[in-house]
Enzyme design. Structure first.
Site, PDB file in Angstrom:
ATOM      1  N   LYS A   3       0.843  -1.212   0.000  1.00 15.14           N
ATOM      2  CA  LYS A   3       0.000   0.000   0.000  1.00 15.14           C
ATOM      3  C   LYS A   3       0.875   1.258   0.000  1.00 15.14           C
ATOM      4  O   LYS A   3       0.688   2.161  -0.805  1.00 15.14           O
ATOM      5  CB  LYS A   3      -0.905   0.003   1.242  1.00 15.14           C
ATOM      6  CG  LYS A   3      -1.515   1.371   1.557  1.00 15.14           C
ATOM      7  CD  LYS A   3      -2.374   1.357   2.803  1.00 15.14           C
ATOM      8  CE  LYS A   3      -1.664   1.602   4.099  1.00 15.14           C
ATOM      9  NZ  LYS A   3      -1.356   3.012   4.426  1.00 15.14           N
ATOM     10  N   ASN A   4       1.841   1.290   0.910  1.00 11.67           N
ATOM     11  CA  ASN A   4       2.610   2.525   1.080  1.00 11.67           C
ATOM     12  C   ASN A   4       3.614   2.772  -0.047  1.00 11.67           C
ATOM     13  O   ASN A   4       4.168   3.869  -0.140  1.00 11.67           O
ATOM     14  CB  ASN A   4       3.311   2.532   2.449  1.00 11.67           C
ATOM     15  CG  ASN A   4       2.297   2.717   3.572  1.00 11.67           C
ATOM     16  OD1 ASN A   4       1.142   3.060   3.321  1.00 11.67           O
ATOM     17  ND2 ASN A   4       2.723   2.482   4.809  1.00 11.67           N
TER      18      ASN A   4
ATOM     19  N   ARG B 124      -4.208  10.757   4.410  1.00 10.05           N
ATOM     20  CA  ARG B 124      -3.164  11.772   4.477  1.00 10.05           C
ATOM     21  C   ARG B 124      -2.214  11.745   3.284  1.00 10.05           C
ATOM     22  O   ARG B 124      -1.648  12.771   2.917  1.00 10.05           O
ATOM     23  CB  ARG B 124      -2.350  11.595   5.756  1.00 10.05           C
ATOM     24  CG  ARG B 124      -3.141  11.750   7.020  1.00 10.05           C
ATOM     25  CD  ARG B 124      -2.220  11.506   8.175  1.00 10.05           C
ATOM     26  NE  ARG B 124      -0.975  12.221   7.966  1.00 10.05           N
ATOM     27  CZ  ARG B 124      -0.757  13.461   8.315  1.00 10.05           C
ATOM     28  NH1 ARG B 124      -1.683  14.135   8.935  1.00 10.05           N
ATOM     29  NH2 ARG B 124       0.398  14.045   8.061  1.00 10.05           N
TER      30      ARG B 124
ATOM     31  N   CYS C  26      -3.728  12.668  13.572  1.00 14.07           N
ATOM     32  CA  CYS C  26      -4.581  11.480  13.600  1.00 14.07           C
ATOM     33  C   CYS C  26      -4.272  10.708  14.875  1.00 14.07           C
ATOM     34  O   CYS C  26      -3.484  11.162  15.713  1.00 14.07           O
ATOM     35  CB  CYS C  26      -4.411  10.637  12.348  1.00 14.07           C
ATOM     36  SG  CYS C  26      -2.921   9.683  12.311  1.00 14.07           S
TER      37      CYS C  26
ATOM     38  N   ARG D 163       1.433  14.536  13.385  1.00 21.10           N
ATOM     39  CA  ARG D 163       1.694  14.421  11.952  1.00 21.10           C
ATOM     40  C   ARG D 163       1.846  15.768  11.228  1.00 21.10           C
ATOM     41  O   ARG D 163       1.082  16.104  10.311  1.00 21.10           O
ATOM     42  CB  ARG D 163       0.622  13.543  11.290  1.00 21.10           C
ATOM     43  CG  ARG D 163       0.474  12.224  12.009  1.00 21.10           C
ATOM     44  CD  ARG D 163      -0.242  11.199  11.229  1.00 21.10           C
ATOM     45  NE  ARG D 163       0.575  10.624  10.175  1.00 21.10           N
ATOM     46  CZ  ARG D 163       0.264   9.530   9.498  1.00 21.10           C
ATOM     47  NH1 ARG D 163      -0.842   8.895   9.767  1.00 21.10           N
ATOM     48  NH2 ARG D 163       1.048   9.065   8.557  1.00 21.10           N
TER      49      ARG D 163
ATOM     50  N   ASP E  72       5.453   0.445  11.832  1.00 20.97           N
ATOM     51  CA  ASP E  72       4.218  -0.183  11.352  1.00 20.97           C
ATOM     52  C   ASP E  72       4.111  -1.655  11.756  1.00 20.97           C
ATOM     53  O   ASP E  72       3.114  -2.315  11.456  1.00 20.97           O
ATOM     54  CB  ASP E  72       4.094  -0.022   9.825  1.00 20.97           C
ATOM     55  CG  ASP E  72       3.837   1.432   9.431  1.00 20.97           C
ATOM     56  OD1 ASP E  72       3.490   2.234  10.318  1.00 20.97           O
ATOM     57  OD2 ASP E  72       3.986   1.767   8.240  1.00 20.97           O
TER      58      ASP E  72
ATOM     59  N   ILE F 159       9.000   6.900  16.698  1.00 20.83           N
ATOM     60  CA  ILE F 159       8.542   7.644  15.506  1.00 20.83           C
ATOM     61  C   ILE F 159       7.252   8.422  15.791  1.00 20.83           C
ATOM     62  O   ILE F 159       7.168   9.612  15.522  1.00 20.83           O
ATOM     63  CB  ILE F 159       8.286   6.692  14.306  1.00 20.83           C
ATOM     64  CG1 ILE F 159       9.480   5.769  14.071  1.00 20.83           C
ATOM     65  CG2 ILE F 159       7.902   7.493  13.057  1.00 20.83           C
ATOM     66  CD1 ILE F 159      10.647   6.334  13.349  1.00 20.83           C
TER      67      ILE F 159
ATOM     68  N   ARG G 296      -8.341  -0.272   5.138  1.00 18.02           N
ATOM     69  CA  ARG G 296      -7.488   0.686   4.432  1.00 18.02           C
ATOM     70  C   ARG G 296      -6.173   0.032   4.023  1.00 18.02           C
ATOM     71  O   ARG G 296      -5.542   0.459   3.063  1.00 18.02           O
ATOM     72  CB  ARG G 296      -7.165   1.875   5.338  1.00 18.02           C
ATOM     73  CG  ARG G 296      -8.362   2.712   5.677  1.00 18.02           C
ATOM     74  CD  ARG G 296      -7.964   3.871   6.526  1.00 18.02           C
ATOM     75  NE  ARG G 296      -6.924   4.643   5.837  1.00 18.02           N
ATOM     76  CZ  ARG G 296      -6.359   5.719   6.343  1.00 18.02           C
ATOM     77  NH1 ARG G 296      -6.711   6.150   7.530  1.00 18.02           N
ATOM     78  NH2 ARG G 296      -5.426   6.360   5.669  1.00 18.02           N
TER      79      ARG G 296
HETATM   80  C1  EPZ Z   1       4.626   6.935   6.425  1.00 14.53           C
HETATM   81  O1  EPZ Z   1       3.910   8.001   7.022  1.00 14.53           O
HETATM   82  C2  EPZ Z   1       3.681   5.755   6.398  1.00 14.53           C
HETATM   83  N1  EPZ Z   1       2.494   6.113   5.627  1.00 14.53           N
HETATM   84  C3  EPZ Z   1       3.295   5.352   7.826  1.00 14.53           C
HETATM   85  O2  EPZ Z   1       2.505   4.177   7.755  1.00 14.53           O
HETATM   86  C4  EPZ Z   1       4.565   5.035   8.616  1.00 14.53           C
HETATM   87  O3  EPZ Z   1       4.224   4.781   9.962  1.00 14.53           O
HETATM   88  C5  EPZ Z   1       5.532   6.215   8.548  1.00 14.53           C
HETATM   89  O4  EPZ Z   1       5.789   6.583   7.159  1.00 14.53           O
HETATM   90  C6  EPZ Z   1       6.872   5.920   9.212  1.00 14.53           C
HETATM   91  O5  EPZ Z   1       7.467   4.814   8.609  1.00 14.53           O
HETATM   92  C7  EPZ Z   1       2.518   6.017   4.305  1.00 14.53           C
HETATM   93  O6  EPZ Z   1       3.505   5.623   3.689  1.00 14.53           O
HETATM   94  C8  EPZ Z   1       1.273   6.365   3.576  1.00 14.53           C
HETATM   95  P1  EPZ Z   1       6.890  10.305   8.178  1.00 14.53           P
HETATM   96  P2  EPZ Z   1       4.460   9.508   6.923  1.00 14.53           P
HETATM   97  O7  EPZ Z   1       6.738  11.592   7.446  1.00 14.53           O
HETATM   98  O8  EPZ Z   1       5.126   9.705   5.616  1.00 14.53           O
HETATM   99  C9  EPZ Z   1       7.680  13.455  11.702  1.00 14.53           C
HETATM  100  C10 EPZ Z   1       0.612   2.815   8.083  1.00 14.53           C
HETATM  101  O9  EPZ Z   1       0.221   2.223   9.107  1.00 14.53           O
HETATM  102  N2  EPZ Z   1       7.486  14.483  10.680  1.00 14.53           N
HETATM  103  O10 EPZ Z   1       8.024   9.415   7.827  1.00 14.53           O
HETATM  104  O11 EPZ Z   1       3.356  10.412   7.297  1.00 14.53           O
HETATM  105  C11 EPZ Z   1       6.391  12.701  11.988  1.00 14.53           C
HETATM  106  O12 EPZ Z   1       5.577  13.419  12.906  1.00 14.53           O
HETATM  107  C12 EPZ Z   1       1.123   4.253   8.156  1.00 14.53           C
HETATM  108  O13 EPZ Z   1       0.615   2.296   6.947  1.00 14.53           O
HETATM  109  C13 EPZ Z   1       7.756  15.792  11.004  1.00 14.53           C
HETATM  110  O14 EPZ Z   1       8.169  16.127  12.132  1.00 14.53           O
HETATM  111  O15 EPZ Z   1       5.538   9.471   8.084  1.00 14.53           O
HETATM  112  C14 EPZ Z   1       6.923  11.380  12.523  1.00 14.53           C
HETATM  113  O16 EPZ Z   1       7.258  11.557  13.874  1.00 14.53           O
HETATM  114  C15 EPZ Z   1       0.865   4.897   9.480  1.00 14.53           C
HETATM  115  N3  EPZ Z   1       7.547  16.748  10.037  1.00 14.53           N
HETATM  116  C16 EPZ Z   1       8.190  11.164  11.707  1.00 14.53           C
HETATM  117  O17 EPZ Z   1       8.566  12.463  11.199  1.00 14.53           O
HETATM  118  C17 EPZ Z   1       7.116  16.432   8.784  1.00 14.53           C
HETATM  119  O18 EPZ Z   1       6.969  17.332   7.952  1.00 14.53           O
HETATM  120  C18 EPZ Z   1       8.049  10.209  10.535  1.00 14.53           C
HETATM  121  O19 EPZ Z   1       6.956  10.613   9.739  1.00 14.53           O
HETATM  122  C19 EPZ Z   1       6.856  15.080   8.469  1.00 14.53           C
HETATM  123  C20 EPZ Z   1       7.047  14.124   9.435  1.00 14.53           C
END
Ligand code: EPZ
Length: 419
Positions: free
Chosen positions: A22-23, A92, A116, A121, A307, A329, A399
């Site tokens: 999916k991701n 998202r 969320c 996020r 995840d 994370i 999802r």
């Molecule tokens: C992706 O989310 C995945 N979603 C998530 O999977 C996964 O948990 C996550 O990466 C981490 O591996 C998809 O691929 C659709 P990040 P994403 O930006 O891209 C912080 C699932 O269950 N951050 O890597 O939103 C953030 O708050 C989902 O399939 C900032 O501070 O995650 C987090 O602490 C849930 N500022 C960390 O970085 C930003 O601008 C990692 O977030 C962006 C992120």
């Protein structure tokens, strides 16, 4: 409202086939907008999030047709740059339209996603990245509006307080493919899903070096072409079935799983005492009788994935002794703990640490899923709980897991979906 009913006590045996990731599919779908001809994507999981992303692409003017695990995307009509609130609020990853619209139209308007259940996020890194490529970003009325008369390559450091960001890397890569000159992303995410996006873009004619590392070097290109591409298998779905085999002390071949994407998970399972064999067909997992507690530290790739945090916790419930799970994370990704405790688990939380006192008896109960992976973990706990576990709010599950109850049932689980 549908629910999943699981009755514990069955030992899982057999072969399960893993769907496409999916991701990985979500960014690849968005990248297909950048081609000057249609793309044909294969190994697409049939999931609600994929249908939502197809809807986002249609709102942007392109065609997206999902048919039997294949997706045809024709970007010919891609001429709109607004991702509306109704779609962004349900998924998202709609934020990926920011990078694609900037690349093709020099303008993007995307509803702010908001937080969320698993955390706040923020998208500050996405915005910082596109600003450094020359976009002017304003936030008004709940929308991010980014505009650039010309995107120009830059050197961008993209890590935040929790390390690299998957989503920000995706957006900056998308925008940088159309920027003039060279973009260097330092501290890029190297998760397999990001690598899949880079491989797809390179197949389309992009020039991106450093795939799989934390430094991506992107030469902007004027023209990309649509291509045929098969998405990687879903490592989180694979890991979830590995946990199902281990927790029931079964023997399951997780077919087509890529062991290279699951090194940290395989290593942790082996430390616990699960037998994991990497074969030509996939990953074979055999449960054991002498599991040992573990210390699981969640980290960006190649560390143990967030995840899979809830799912390994379900496994640790069956392991006598004290295990520790540390989530680094997401600040709020322990919601499943309260539901597991309602099933008889003994887990205490101290900020980002969860101490799991495993080995006690679990008893089935009605439980509420807080997010996608929490839903899967509650089903896993239900596989070894006495009596019936009734998992509610399974729209989260739909999802991200394709027919999970059918796949588990085929392995011998007593599980059904109730309307
Ligand atoms: C992706 O989310 C995945 N979603 C998530 O999977 C996964 O948990 C996550 O990466 C981490 O591996 C998809 O691929 C659709 P990040 P994403 O930006 O891209 C912080 C699932 O269950 N951050 O890597 O939103 C953030 O708050 C989902 O399939 C900032 O501070 O995650 C987090 O602490 C849930 N500022 C960390 O970085 C930003 O601008 C990692 O977030 C962006 C992120």
């Amino acid at each position: 409202m549908q629910k999943i009913s699981v009755r514990g006590g069955k030992v899982l045996k057999g072969t399960v086939e893993i769907s496409g990731s999916k991701n990985a599919t979500l960014p690849v779908m968005t990248a297909a907008l950048l081609g000057e001809s249609p793309s044909h994507l294969k190994n697409i999981p049939y999931l609600n999030d994929i249908k939502t992303m197809a809807e986002v692409l249609r709102k942007l003017g392109s065609k997206a047709v999902l048919d039997d695990h294949e997706l045809k995307i024709d970007p010919a009509g891609f001429n709109k740059f607004e991702a509306p609130y109704d779609l962004v609020k349900t998924m998202r990853a709609s934020i990926y339209s920011l990078g694609a619209c900037l690349a093709r139209m020099g303008e993007a308007k995307v509803s702010l996603p908001g937080g969320c259940a698993i955390g706040a996020r923020p998208i500050d890194l996405h915005l910082k990245g596109v600003e450094q490529l020359g976009a002017k970003v304003t936030i008004e009325h709940g929308f991010v509006h980014a505009k650039a008369s010309k995107l120009k390559g830059a050197t961008i450091y993209l890590a935040g307080p929790h390390g690299p960001s998957v989503g920000a890397t995706v957006n900056v890569v998308l925008a940088a493919t159309a920027a003039e000159g060279t973009t260097v992303i330092e501290s890029a995410s190297s998760e397999p899903e990001v690598n899949d996006l880079v491989n797809f873009l390179n197949k389309m004619g992009a020039s991106i070096e450093g795939v799989g590392t934390s430094k991506l070097v992107i030469e902007g290109k004027k023209k990309l072409n649509g291509v045929e591409y098969s998405v990687i298998p879903d490592r989180v779905e694979a890991g979830t079935f590995m946990a199902a085999a281990a927790i029931t002390k079964g023997d399951v071949l997780v077919k087509d799983a890529n062991p290279g994407h699951l090194t940290a998970v395989i290593d942790k399972f082996r430390q616990i005492g699960v037998t994991v064999d990497v074969t030509k067909e996939g990953i074979r997992v055999k449960g054991g009788d002498n599991y040992k507690p573990a210390d699981v530290m969640i980290l960006p790739y190649p560390g143990f994935p967030t995840d899979m945090q809830a799912q390994i916790m379900a496994l640790l419930l069956t392991v006598p002794g004290n295990s520790i799970v540390t989530e680094t994370i997401w600040e709020n990704r322990f919601m499943h703990v309260f539901e597991m405790n309602r099933m008889g688990a003994d887990i205490t939380i101290d900020r980002s640490h969860a101490v799991v006192k495993g080995g006690g008896k679990l008893s089935g109960a009605p439980v509420m899923a807080s997010d996608l992976r929490a839903s899967a973990a509650l089903i896993l706990a239900g596989l070894v709980a006495e009596g019936e576990t009734l998992v509610q709010r399974i729209y989260h599950l739909d999802r991200g897991y394709e027919k999970i109850e059918e796949k588990l049932s085929k392995l011998g689980a007593d599980i059904k979906r109730i309307n």
